[in-house]
Design an enzyme around this catalytic site. Structure first.
Site, mmCIF file in Angstrom:
data_model
loop_
_atom_site.group_PDB
_atom_site.id
_atom_site.type_symbol
_atom_site.label_atom_id
_atom_site.label_comp_id
_atom_site.label_asym_id
_atom_site.label_seq_id
_atom_site.Cartn_x
_atom_site.Cartn_y
_atom_site.Cartn_z
ATOM 1 N N PHE A 136 0.855 -1.191 0.000
ATOM 2 C CA PHE A 136 0.000 0.000 0.000
ATOM 3 C C PHE A 136 0.885 1.232 0.000
ATOM 4 O O PHE A 136 1.768 1.358 0.841
ATOM 5 C CB PHE A 136 -0.935 0.028 1.218
ATOM 6 N N ASP A 221 8.993 2.313 1.931
ATOM 7 C CA ASP A 221 7.856 3.131 2.360
ATOM 8 C C ASP A 221 7.686 2.918 3.866
ATOM 9 O O ASP A 221 7.191 1.885 4.303
ATOM 10 C CB ASP A 221 6.604 2.700 1.583
ATOM 11 N N LYS A 250 2.812 9.370 8.422
ATOM 12 C CA LYS A 250 1.825 9.225 9.506
ATOM 13 C C LYS A 250 2.251 9.786 10.873
ATOM 14 O O LYS A 250 1.676 10.742 11.342
ATOM 15 C CB LYS A 250 1.401 7.769 9.621
#
Ligand code: PLP
Length: 399
Positions: A136, A221, A250
């Protein structure tokens, strides 16, 4: 009628239906949040991996308040002092000897990594990036194309070309996906949305070796894994495998929107003046918040706490897996923990919320726990009690 339902109805009437929230959160403190009806929950979502230092962390609140009163935005036409300090800190922490590009989200940080890889490869006619099934990387068109999952690509054709999908933790599949057009391999160190699947040591080392052999850029990532969650500040450090670039977002700025691409010396000057930009990228308030996050994380050794608490949580869940046939497996790293269930994980997530514990789903059959890293053992004991009760409600008393 609950106030929650009123607010949810208002939300559904005014906000495009990409989300389906179950409660309306009013405020947060430490590892808990309170909804508009006054009910308190342990938040084992951390706002999807954001609040590693806890809600309302005084040091972060102060940094944001102070900087808001000084200046909230300068544009990148001028040097922004907090951004510069943060870049220097990230470069030092990563020990990659490179530079940073700032964006405002995970998708944007990954988009920057993709663009940089293409620019790097343009002289040799290479542009393809190998990504992974169940990975993702975000919701922009390029990052959706990079995300090897059909559910988030459906209806968005034509997607940008230049991505080839391989199987995670399968080096043969990576080799098979590489062509003479390949310029990079992009992966998560622990696949988050795709089901909380950690990379094996052999796989991370193997990807690095393939990248070295074929002059490919290794892009990690770290949008979900970064800032201590998996037991090291960046998850790749836990493998002792250095990427050429990695992305953060995040948890980076303690609840403010910020993304960052950190690259080594090889890629530090691939972007040139005007070749990439972001109006808000490196925003001084977000940068001050990020500096406070990093200082708090280092001072309190949150990566170590994540490792210790993660082990306790995984052991407790493993005991449940041994008890219940419907629970299949526990996996994860640090405080990024997945409980694989036989069936729809949403049923258990709903039951956990009824008990007072917020959790997430992942990958179709996984209940995902991403608690704040400041979690105390007593909080964890309470949460495990709630998990026991929820399991009993959903699956009945274990034999
Ligand atoms: C959440 C996430 C993204 C996307 O981040 P946004 O800030 O929502 O754009 C990208 N990669 C990973 C691994 C993520 O978990």
């Amino acid at each position: 009628m609950s106030k929650n339902q009123d607010v949810i109805d208002l939300f559904n009437g005014a906000v495009m239906p990409t989300y389906s929230p179950a409660i309306a959160i009013m405020n947060g403190k430490g590892v808990t949040v309170t909804d508009v009806d006054g009910r308190k929950y342990y938040d084992f979502t951390s706002g999807i991996g954001i609040h590693t230092c806890g809600y309302g962390n005084p040091a972060i609140v102060k940094a944001i308040q102070d900087q808001a009163a000084v200046i909230t935005h300068t544009s990148n036409l001028f040097v922004n002092v907090p951004e510069t300090a943060l870049a220097k800190k990230l470069v030092a922490m990563s020990e990659l000897g490179g530079k940073v590009f700032f964006a405002n989200s995970g998708a944007e940080a990954n988009e920057a990594a993709i663009k940089l890889a293409r620019k790097y490869g343009s002289a040799s006619g290479r542009y393809e990036i190998v990504t992974f099934r169940n990975g993702f990387h975000g919701r922009t068109l390029a990052t959706v194309a990079a995300t090897g999952q059909a559910w988030c690509q459906e209806g968005y054709d034509p997607l940008p070309v230049g991505f080839a999908y391989a199987d995670y933790n399968d080096l043969e599949s990576v080799k098979a996906a590489i062509t003479d057009k390949t310029v990079a391999i992009m992966l998560e160190a622990v696949q988050g949305e795709g089901g909380v699947t950690p990379a094996t040591q052999e796989f991370m080392e193997g990807v690095r070796a393939i990248c070295d052999e074929k002059d490919l850029l290794m892009i990690v990532d770290e949008v979900q894994t970064g800032m201590g969650r998996t037991g090291t500040m960046f998850a790749w450090q836990g493998y002792g495998v250095k990427p050429d670039m990695f992305t953060l977002a995040k948890a980076l700025a303690g609840g403010l929107p910020m993304g960052a691409l950190v690259g080594n010396a090889k890629v530090a000057d691939v972007f040139t003046a005007s070749s990439h930009a972001s109006t808000f990228g490196g925003n001084p308030v977000a940068a001050r918040a990020a500096l406070a996050v990093i200082e708090f994380t280092e001072k309190n050794n949150l990566p170590k706490r994540a490792e210790e608490m993660g082990e306790l949580l995984m052991n407790a869940l493993q005991a449940k897996v041994d008890e219940y046939d419907k629970l299949l497996e526990v996996r994860g790293k640090g405080l990024m923990v997945g409980l694989v269930v036989d069936g729809d994980p949403k049923v258990l997530v709903d039951a956990l919320r009824d008990m007072g514990l917020l959790a997430l789903t992942a990958g179709g059959n996984v209940v995902r726990f991403l608690p704040p890293l400041i979690l105390k053992e007593s909080d964890l004991e309470d949460a495990i009690e709630m998990i026991s009760d929820a399991l009993e409600n959903v699956y009945g008393t274990a034999e």
